[in-house]
Design an enzyme around this catalytic site. Structure first.
Site: not given
Length: 127
Positions: A18, A82, A2
């Site tokens: 990242d 997602k 993260d």
């Protein structure tokens, strides 16, 4: 992995970086120490309020996560990512269907009914 500080997860290393950093996928693969059974991605681009833009930006993250999953998963593994509803996922769905035994859209009960958020679940990586 993260790019924001987060609480430690007992028994799991956390990489503060990242995922779009060119070195991140390799660093994560090294940290895993082998082929995982599952790759989970909850990445989403910050929303702008423009539905189409938000969808395309988050689809890019989903595609990057899928590329990673295809490069590291062990045969029989799964991928969950997602995305936002919006229609730009056809190429990714076709690619996932070529590489996994089943591919589904899922909307968890915790996701608000009015939310455009959904998840792609690809099960049974063919290797």
């Amino acid at each position: 992995i993260d790019y924001l500080e987060m609480d430690a997860v007992p028994g799991a290393p956390v990489l503060l970086m990242d995922f779009l950093d060119p070195q991140a996928p390799q660093k994560l693969a090294e940290t895993l120490g082998g082929q995982p059974d599952i790759v989970l991605s909850d990445m989403a681009a910050p929303t702008t309020g423009h539905r189409r833009t938000d969808h395309i930006r988050t689809m890019y993250l989903c595609e990057v996560a899928a590329d990673f999953a295809l490069s590291v998963l062990k045969p029989g593994g799964h991928f969950l990512a997602k995305t936002f509803q919006g229609g730009a996922e056809n190429e990714l769905l076709a690619r996932l269907k070529q590489n996994f035994r089943s591919v589904h859209h899922v909307k968890p009960p915790a996701s608000r009914d009015e939310s455009v958020e959904l998840y792609l679940l690809a099960k049974g990586f063919k290797g």
